[in-house]
Design an enzyme around this catalytic site. Structure first.
Site, PDB file in Angstrom:
ATOM      1  N   ILE A   1       0.826  -1.206   0.000  1.00  0.00           N
ATOM      2  CA  ILE A   1       0.000   0.000   0.000  1.00  0.00           C
ATOM      3  C   ILE A   1       0.862   1.259   0.000  1.00  0.00           C
ATOM      4  O   ILE A   1       1.876   1.339   0.705  1.00  0.00           O
ATOM      5  CB  ILE A   1      -0.933   0.009   1.235  1.00  0.00           C
ATOM      6  CG1 ILE A   1      -1.804  -1.247   1.267  1.00  0.00           C
ATOM      7  CG2 ILE A   1      -1.796   1.265   1.257  1.00  0.00           C
ATOM      8  CD1 ILE A   1      -2.705  -1.426   0.068  1.00  0.00           C
TER       9      ILE A   1
ATOM     10  N   TRP B   1      11.560  -1.392   7.796  1.00  0.00           N
ATOM     11  CA  TRP B   1      10.805  -0.661   6.777  1.00  0.00           C
ATOM     12  C   TRP B   1      11.094   0.839   6.743  1.00  0.00           C
ATOM     13  O   TRP B   1      10.633   1.527   5.846  1.00  0.00           O
ATOM     14  CB  TRP B   1       9.304  -0.866   6.989  1.00  0.00           C
ATOM     15  CG  TRP B   1       8.809  -0.662   8.395  1.00  0.00           C
ATOM     16  CD1 TRP B   1       8.556  -1.640   9.313  1.00  0.00           C
ATOM     17  CD2 TRP B   1       8.501   0.579   9.050  1.00  0.00           C
ATOM     18  NE1 TRP B   1       8.113  -1.089  10.499  1.00  0.00           N
ATOM     19  CE2 TRP B   1       8.059   0.264  10.368  1.00  0.00           C
ATOM     20  CE3 TRP B   1       8.529   1.926   8.667  1.00  0.00           C
ATOM     21  CZ2 TRP B   1       7.671   1.233  11.280  1.00  0.00           C
ATOM     22  CZ3 TRP B   1       8.158   2.896   9.578  1.00  0.00           C
ATOM     23  CH2 TRP B   1       7.734   2.552  10.865  1.00  0.00           C
TER      24      TRP B   1
ATOM     25  N   LYS C   1      16.023 -10.841   3.957  1.00  0.00           N
ATOM     26  CA  LYS C   1      14.586 -10.792   4.209  1.00  0.00           C
ATOM     27  C   LYS C   1      14.187  -9.338   4.455  1.00  0.00           C
ATOM     28  O   LYS C   1      14.476  -8.778   5.510  1.00  0.00           O
ATOM     29  CB  LYS C   1      14.238 -11.672   5.419  1.00  0.00           C
ATOM     30  CG  LYS C   1      12.731 -11.894   5.606  1.00  0.00           C
ATOM     31  CD  LYS C   1      12.143 -10.826   6.490  1.00  0.00           C
ATOM     32  CE  LYS C   1      10.637 -11.009   6.653  1.00  0.00           C
ATOM     33  NZ  LYS C   1       9.983  -9.763   7.085  1.00  0.00           N
TER      34      LYS C   1
ATOM     35  N   SER D   1      13.026  -3.678  15.898  1.00  0.00           N
ATOM     36  CA  SER D   1      12.644  -3.309  17.257  1.00  0.00           C
ATOM     37  C   SER D   1      13.428  -4.111  18.288  1.00  0.00           C
ATOM     38  O   SER D   1      13.888  -5.227  18.017  1.00  0.00           O
ATOM     39  CB  SER D   1      11.144  -3.546  17.462  1.00  0.00           C
ATOM     40  OG  SER D   1      10.858  -4.934  17.546  1.00  0.00           O
TER      41      SER D   1
ATOM     42  N   GLU E   1      20.849  -4.320  15.511  1.00  0.00           N
ATOM     43  CA  GLU E   1      20.677  -2.861  15.524  1.00  0.00           C
ATOM     44  C   GLU E   1      19.222  -2.609  15.890  1.00  0.00           C
ATOM     45  O   GLU E   1      18.319  -2.924  15.112  1.00  0.00           O
ATOM     46  CB  GLU E   1      21.024  -2.254  14.160  1.00  0.00           C
ATOM     47  CG  GLU E   1      22.503  -2.257  13.846  1.00  0.00           C
ATOM     48  CD  GLU E   1      23.322  -1.470  14.851  1.00  0.00           C
ATOM     49  OE1 GLU E   1      22.801  -0.465  15.383  1.00  0.00           O
ATOM     50  OE2 GLU E   1      24.457  -1.855  15.129  1.00  0.00           O
TER      51      GLU E   1
ATOM     52  N   CYS F   1      15.487   5.029  14.234  1.00  0.00           N
ATOM     53  CA  CYS F   1      15.985   4.593  15.534  1.00  0.00           C
ATOM     54  C   CYS F   1      16.845   5.681  16.163  1.00  0.00           C
ATOM     55  O   CYS F   1      16.996   5.736  17.382  1.00  0.00           O
ATOM     56  CB  CYS F   1      16.766   3.285  15.399  1.00  0.00           C
ATOM     57  SG  CYS F   1      18.127   3.346  14.223  1.00  0.00           S
TER      58      CYS F   1
ATOM     59  N   GLU G   1      10.254   4.116  22.787  1.00  0.00           N
ATOM     60  CA  GLU G   1      10.442   4.550  21.400  1.00  0.00           C
ATOM     61  C   GLU G   1       9.089   4.632  20.708  1.00  0.00           C
ATOM     62  O   GLU G   1       8.375   3.640  20.574  1.00  0.00           O
ATOM     63  CB  GLU G   1      11.349   3.571  20.659  1.00  0.00           C
ATOM     64  CG  GLU G   1      11.680   4.020  19.250  1.00  0.00           C
ATOM     65  CD  GLU G   1      12.684   3.098  18.579  1.00  0.00           C
ATOM     66  OE1 GLU G   1      13.620   3.613  17.932  1.00  0.00           O
ATOM     67  OE2 GLU G   1      12.529   1.869  18.694  1.00  0.00           O
TER      68      GLU G   1
END
Length: 488
Positions: free
Chosen positions: A30, A158, A182, A236, A257, A291, A390
């Site tokens: 999307i 992402w 991936k 995350s 990370e 991040c 976060e």
């Protein structure tokens, strides 16, 4: 200018070939600015992961035996092909992620720079191999070898598609590893475009493989696969912990990370105009989905009233809208799920007693898309969720300090330790505070510039290991020493 439609391969890439996922399932991708369908991609499963790892295992020995010069040639060819397609790739980034086109163009340049940098490092490997080590005894000779660690699984997020992939793929290939990549199921299109480029430069079959699909199925299957020597994950902190636990079952190497809750410290002697620009960039670039977002702002109490008033004025002029429009400074949040998550944090902030200075909702003129106005809270409780957790969105939390020691103490009072921004006109203070901050990178009077030559990573729950620089390649190498008796 219009959004690209289906300018990507909808299949997975295994053993040098595009192929359908064995399940034949597809996922819809999307556009976050329009909420319209961009296209569909394959949803791989465990069987596809096994096929990809098997292809990487089959190619492992031959690729490890190639010279650094040969690997460098492939990496430079990838960089050159990205350069040739940079405008289309930037548009694809914008369509899939929602970031303004100018930011997407920066991302593509970063990809080019990263592949070229690791091409240079790969080219130096041959001369650096079998380095002699100084010993305290003349009866022995010791040599150091750096060897590829084998087949590696690379899982990327992402928020910076293709960039985070380049930060892993380029050093892994330079080191002589074969890889299974991936991408995020939310933003797989730039990585699919990168796979098409890698296919175009005719990298040997099986050296690079890509499987699209969910983290719960594809990501978990990849991490658990016994054919991998190492997993490198960016995402995350919660998922990073799960990755580490799974990798521990067969003692795979792990690089992580993870999250951040970084601070920007503004002292009274800072250049205020520059500080306003840097603070805004640190939280509203990429719609705050970084991040490294400096989402905690600490301002010297003696200038706080004036600085915060001017900051509010500056923020309320930020143009939020169509990422393809040249005037746009902030696009939408990347997914509906993240959009809802950020809104929940805003409600938590209000419930905590923090003062909403500006923003907090959808801009009135944007009826479609995952748009949120730049949001600022002041007087934020130091134990509140919006101060400590976060958020990963365009939400800035502001507090004040009286002394340098207090500023450092508040900044360091976090589970995370990725980056910090320090704004001061005093060079001695800059040195003191930089040394005292418990983070992996400090920007002093600077926006968030990143170079392939310097490391990326942090302390505490933000990272295990480092990316970029020579450390990024060392993460995919094993150390071997050869000690020989010297014949008399």
């Amino acid at each position: 200018m219009s959004y690209p439609t289906q300018q990507f391969h909808p299949q997975i890439y295994i053993g040098g070939k595009w192929c359908d996922a064995q399940s034949d399932q597809r996922a819809s991708i999307i556009n976050p600015a329009t909420e319209e369908l961009l296209g569909e991609v394959a949803m791989a499963g465990k069987a596809d992961v096994h096929a990809a790892v098997s292809a990487a295992v089959a190619a492992k020995a031959a690729w490890a035996d190639t010279s650094g010069q040969v690997r460098a040639g492939y990496l430079r060819a990838i960089a050159q092909a990205v350069l040739a397609q940079r405008d289309q790739l930037a548009q694809l980034q914008t369509a899939n992620n929602g970031k303004p086109l100018a930011e997407a163009a920066i991302d593509v340049e970063d990809v080019i720079a990263t592949f070229n940098y690791y091409a240079d490092l790969a080219a130096e490997l041959d001369a650096e191999q079998d380095q002699q080590v100084s010993l305290p005894s003349s009866d022995y000779r010791a040599n150091l070898r750096r060897e590829p660690c084998g087949v590696v699984g690379l899982i990327v997020p992402w928020n910076f598609p293709m960039v985070t992939a380049a930060w892993k793929v380029a050093p892994a290939l330079a080191a002589g590893c074969t890889v299974v990549l991936k991408p995020s199921e939310i933003t797989p299109l730039p990585e699919l475009a990168l796979a098409a480029i890698i296919d175009q430069v005719r990298l040997p079959a099986g050296v690079f493989n890509l499987v699209t699909g969910s983290g719960a199925e594809v990501g978990a299957a990849l991490v658990a696969h016994p054919g991998l020597s190492k997993v490198s994950f960016t995402g995350s902190t919660a998922i990073g912990s799960a990755v580490m636990k799974s990798a521990a079952d067969d003692l795979k190497g792990v690089s992580l990370e993870l999250g951040g809750k970084s601070a920007a410290l503004v002292f009274a002697d800072a250049d205020i105009e520059a500080a306003l620009d840097i603070v805004c960039g640190g939280i509203f670039f990429n719609c705050g989905q970084m991040c490294s977002a400096t989402s905690r702002l600490l301002v010297d109490k003696s200038i706080a009233e004036n600085f915060i008033a001017r900051l509010k004025q500056r923020i309320e002029t930020i143009v939020v809208g169509d990422p393809l429009a040249s005037a746009t400074q902030m696009g939408p949040i990347t997914s509906a799920q993240q959009y809802q998550r950020v809104q929940q944090y805003i409600q938590q902030g209000l419930a905590s007693g923090a003062r909403l200075l500006t923003g907090g909702g959808r801009p009135a003129d944007l009826l479609k898309g995952y748009f949120l106005a730049p949001t600022v809270f002041t007087e934020v409780p130091l134990d509140s969720a919006i101060w400590r957790e976060e958020i990963f969105g365009p939400v800035l939390c502001v507090n004040t300090f009286d002394t340098e020691d207090e500023a450092v103490r508040i900044a360091n009072d976090s589970d995370f330790g990725l980056v910090a921004t320090l704004l001061t006109g005093d060079e001695q203070r800059a040195a003191r505070v930089s040394a005292a901050l418990q983070v992996g990178l400090v920007w002093v009077n600077s926006g968030q510039v990143i170079f392939p030559q310097t490391s990326w990573g942090g302390m505490k729950k933000s990272s295990i290991g480092r990316e970029l620089g020579p450390w990024g390649m060392h993460a995919f190498q094993e150390i071997k020493h050869v000690i020989s008796a010297v014949r008399k």
